[in-house]
Design a protein around this motif. Structure first.
Motif, PDB file in Angstrom:
ATOM      1  N   ARG A 145      -6.384   7.764   8.250  1.00 40.90           N
ATOM      2  CA  ARG A 145      -5.468   8.084   7.164  1.00 40.90           C
ATOM      3  C   ARG A 145      -4.691   6.826   6.811  1.00 40.90           C
ATOM      4  O   ARG A 145      -4.705   5.849   7.548  1.00 40.90           O
ATOM      5  CB  ARG A 145      -4.520   9.209   7.581  1.00 40.90           C
ATOM      6  N   SER A 146      -4.015   6.846   5.694  1.00 43.45           N
ATOM      7  CA  SER A 146      -3.265   5.678   5.252  1.00 43.45           C
ATOM      8  C   SER A 146      -2.188   5.323   6.264  1.00 43.45           C
ATOM      9  O   SER A 146      -1.503   6.207   6.789  1.00 43.45           O
ATOM     10  CB  SER A 146      -2.613   5.949   3.893  1.00 43.45           C
TER      11      SER A 146
ATOM     12  N   CYS B  38       6.033   6.499   0.900  1.00 42.33           N
ATOM     13  CA  CYS B  38       6.040   6.703   2.354  1.00 42.33           C
ATOM     14  C   CYS B  38       4.758   7.348   2.859  1.00 42.33           C
ATOM     15  O   CYS B  38       4.576   7.504   4.076  1.00 42.33           O
ATOM     16  CB  CYS B  38       7.240   7.532   2.778  1.00 42.33           C
ATOM     17  N   GLY B  39       3.853   7.740   1.953  1.00 42.68           N
ATOM     18  CA  GLY B  39       2.610   8.355   2.381  1.00 42.68           C
ATOM     19  C   GLY B  39       2.807   9.704   3.037  1.00 42.68           C
ATOM     20  O   GLY B  39       2.123  10.043   4.015  1.00 42.68           O
TER      21      GLY B  39
ATOM     22  N   PRO C 243       1.450   3.977   7.389  1.00 42.50           N
ATOM     23  CA  PRO C 243       2.753   3.995   6.708  1.00 42.50           C
ATOM     24  C   PRO C 243       3.080   2.593   6.229  1.00 42.50           C
ATOM     25  O   PRO C 243       2.618   1.594   6.785  1.00 42.50           O
ATOM     26  CB  PRO C 243       3.716   4.455   7.812  1.00 42.50           C
TER      27      PRO C 243
ATOM     28  N   ASP D 184      -2.503  11.341  -0.093  1.00 43.91           N
ATOM     29  CA  ASP D 184      -1.971  11.500   1.264  1.00 43.91           C
ATOM     30  C   ASP D 184      -1.295  12.853   1.473  1.00 43.91           C
ATOM     31  O   ASP D 184      -1.196  13.340   2.599  1.00 43.91           O
ATOM     32  CB  ASP D 184      -0.965  10.390   1.580  1.00 43.91           C
TER      33      ASP D 184
ATOM     34  N   ASP E 158       3.211  11.026  11.387  1.00 46.33           N
ATOM     35  CA  ASP E 158       3.050  11.466  10.002  1.00 46.33           C
ATOM     36  C   ASP E 158       4.413  11.748   9.378  1.00 46.33           C
ATOM     37  O   ASP E 158       5.348  12.202  10.059  1.00 46.33           O
ATOM     38  CB  ASP E 158       2.196  12.729   9.927  1.00 46.33           C
TER      39      ASP E 158
ATOM     40  N   ARG F 194       2.618  13.350   4.324  1.00 47.75           N
ATOM     41  CA  ARG F 194       1.473  14.243   4.520  1.00 47.75           C
ATOM     42  C   ARG F 194       1.814  15.694   4.210  1.00 47.75           C
ATOM     43  O   ARG F 194       0.916  16.498   3.971  1.00 47.75           O
ATOM     44  CB  ARG F 194       0.993  14.154   5.976  1.00 47.75           C
TER      45      ARG F 194
ATOM     46  N   GLN G 233       4.815   9.026  -2.570  1.00 51.75           N
ATOM     47  CA  GLN G 233       3.730   8.041  -2.606  1.00 51.75           C
ATOM     48  C   GLN G 233       4.067   6.826  -1.757  1.00 51.75           C
ATOM     49  O   GLN G 233       3.222   6.319  -1.004  1.00 51.75           O
ATOM     50  CB  GLN G 233       3.464   7.620  -4.043  1.00 51.75           C
TER      51      GLN G 233
END
Length: 551
Positions: A13-14, A134-135, A16, A163, A89, A137, A132
């Motif tokens: 996953r992306s 801070c990504g 942070p 995300d 996350d 979840r 967007q």
């Protein structure tokens, strides 16, 4: 201790945006000996073991004991992990001052998730930027609240943000159908095995966005240690005792409401009464009913509480302290407010999301409490000129601060590097003087910022929106005096072509998705702006003009 930039993500996953950040960062390492190295997850367990039936959190719907608070947070943490959320996350929430926010905050500490509070006044434009950046979840949103459908907005944004995987709805209206609401998630978690994360107290605990001086929001990062220290040390200074009751009208999505409303009951063993919406008459009733001893809130709340108490012929004997800030505090306000109560001392404090409570106030000296912005206690503060030169006591300059409760940094590396100097001091952008005995007095702002009822509003953000209107060639937005909220929004507009009406421009800002609090209260149409020799807009002249127009 391993720095975050040495840790590989647990899944594809992306990462942070703060993956570069060492924990603790260099500017905080010197203060590590002042931390207790605990999290509210461990503190909540100890408090529930010692006094499980103590009512620790009250809102308009429910009174929660320590045992209930812990058990529901444990169930929620288990349920979130079951959805695929992993330690580290980001879990956002955009909720009013409801008890569910307290449960979620504790659940994130238990599960090792990073909490992202978002003020409910924000709409698509601001929330999209924050989620967007801070990504995030997951996000916990209320359903329809005060005429706006927060859950629908969250689902719209989920479709745009790869995300963002989960939208959980808190208190949906009867008949509303959602993929997953908070209550259902909580019930699922009660039947799941619990495997709490071994959370590092130095790890990022929270990312909180502040507008700052540009339209680009800045993600302020705090650890478990930095938040715990500021709450514990300020309460010690104010004489707050375990078992005391605090009332919290400030949004729990602000740093002051978050720290004193959601964290303090678990750090200091206090009780909190959450107000969903400030109303002085309601506050008086709650203070009397629950024996409230104090609060941290914006200056307008102090003014209105004192006035309402006089009208109600009550002197609220349980109230001992009121820490106020977030707007200008006239020198005569403090003694005038104190005279309305039997035992209360009001005092000014100064801080920011990046450096919570640089000063703790003067609760035992009314003169200093009224004429300065508080006593510097746990921070190092220096006053500097534009070149960064340290200025002597009593000389005005920019306020810079560093200490054990300072942020880890901004989520964006470049923003952090710009905001923190080589000695580890945060450049507040505020002007002030520091006396030899540690009294700090704020005299003005270098920042192009409007503080409306304690809420930071970026002038540049509003300017960018207004410039997109076809009838606006240029615009300059400044603060103007507001009788109740401290500051309002005034826009000086240079027109283009067919003139636009004030209503046209208000509608244009509203249609952009910005919060309604950012719609200017006053428009002034001008041929050009006063400028410096180099062509820069003289906003100091415009502010003076706005003050005159506001009377």
């Amino acid at each position: 201790m391993t720095s975050a930039d040495e840790i590989e993500p647990a899944s594809p996953r992306s990462r942070p945006p703060w993956h570069w950040l060492a924990t603790p960062p260099r500017h905080l390492a010197a203060f590590a000996h002042l931390w207790r190295n605990v999290t509210i997850a461990g503190l909540a367990q100890e408090l529930a073991r010692r006094e499980p039936d103590f009512v620790a959190l009250i809102d308009g719907q429910r009174a929660m004991t320590r045992k209930e608070w812990l058990e529901e947070a444990q169930a929620l943490a288990a349920a979130m992990a079951d959805t695929g959320l992993q330690p580290g996350d980001v879990v956002a929430f955009q909720l009013p001052n409801w008890h569910e926010a307290g449960v979620l905050n504790l659940a994130c500490a238990i599960g090792g998730f990073v909490i992202n509070p978002i003020v409910p006044i924000y709409r698509d434009a601001e929330v999209r930027q924050m989620l967007q950046d801070c990504g995030a979840r997951a996000i916990f949103s209320c359903g329809m609240h005060r005429g706006f459908d927060f859950a629908a907005m969250a689902r719209r944004l989920r479709d745009e943000l790869p995300d963002l995987r989960h939208v959980f709805v808190v208190r949906p209206e009867a008949g509303e159908v959602h993929e997953c609401d908070y209550a259902r998630l909580l019930e699922t978690g009660r039947d799941l095995p619990r495997h709490p994360a071994a959370t590092d107290p130095d790890a990022v605990k929270m990312v909180l966005y502040t507008s700052g001086t540009t339209g680009r929001p800045k993600g302020v990062l705090h650890s478990h240690n930095t938040i715990e220290h500021i709450v514990r040390s300020s309460y010690e200074h104010w004489g707050v005792r375990p078992g005391d009751t605090i009332i919290m009208p400030s949004p729990v999505t602000h740093i002051s409401g978050y720290a004193n409303g959601l964290e303090a009951p678990l750090i200091c063993g206090t009780r909190v009464v959450l107000m969903e919406r400030w109303d002085a008459d309601t506050a008086i009733e709650l203070i009397a009913r629950h024996g409230v001893s104090g609060t941290v809130a914006a200056t307008p709340f102090l003014v209105e509480l004192a006035a309402a108490a006089r009208l109600a012929s009550t002197r609220l004997p349980s109230m001992r302290w009121f820490a106020c800030g977030g707007a200008a505090v006239p020198a005569d306000l403090i003694p005038a407010a104190n005279r309305a109560f039997d035992n209360m001392t009001a005092f000014r404090v100064f801080g920011a999301s990046e450096v919570p409570l640089v000063t703790y106030g003067w609760p035992h000296d009314e003169h200093l409490a009224a004429t300065t912005d508080g006593k510097v206690v746990s921070y190092d503060v220096k006053i500097a000129d534009d070149d960064g030169t340290h200025l002597p006591a009593g000389v005005e300059g920019e306020i810079l601060a560093r200490g054990p409760s300072m942020m880890l940094g901004y989520a964006n590396h470049e923003q952090s590097a710009e905001a923190i100097d080589d000695e580890g001091y945060f450049r507040t952008g505020d002007l002030g003087r520091l006396s030899a005995d540690g009294a700090l007095t704020v005299t003005g702002r270098k920042k192009d910022l409007i503080i409306r009822g304690g809420e930071n509003i970026s002038a540049a953000e509003i300017e960018d929106v207004l410039r997109s209107h076809p009838a606006v060639r240029d615009v300059s937005v400044v603060a103007m005096p507001h009788e109740r909220l401290g500051e309002g929004v005034c826009a000086f507009v240079v027109g283009e072509g067919t003139p636009a009406s004030e209503q046209d421009l208000c509608d244009h800002v509203a249609a952009s998705g910005l919060a309604r609090q950012k719609i200017p209260e006053r428009f002034v149409f001008v041929d050009d702006f006063p400028r410096t020799a180099s062509g820069k807009v003289r906003k100091d002249v415009l502010r003076a003009d706005a003050r005159t127009r506001a009377g």
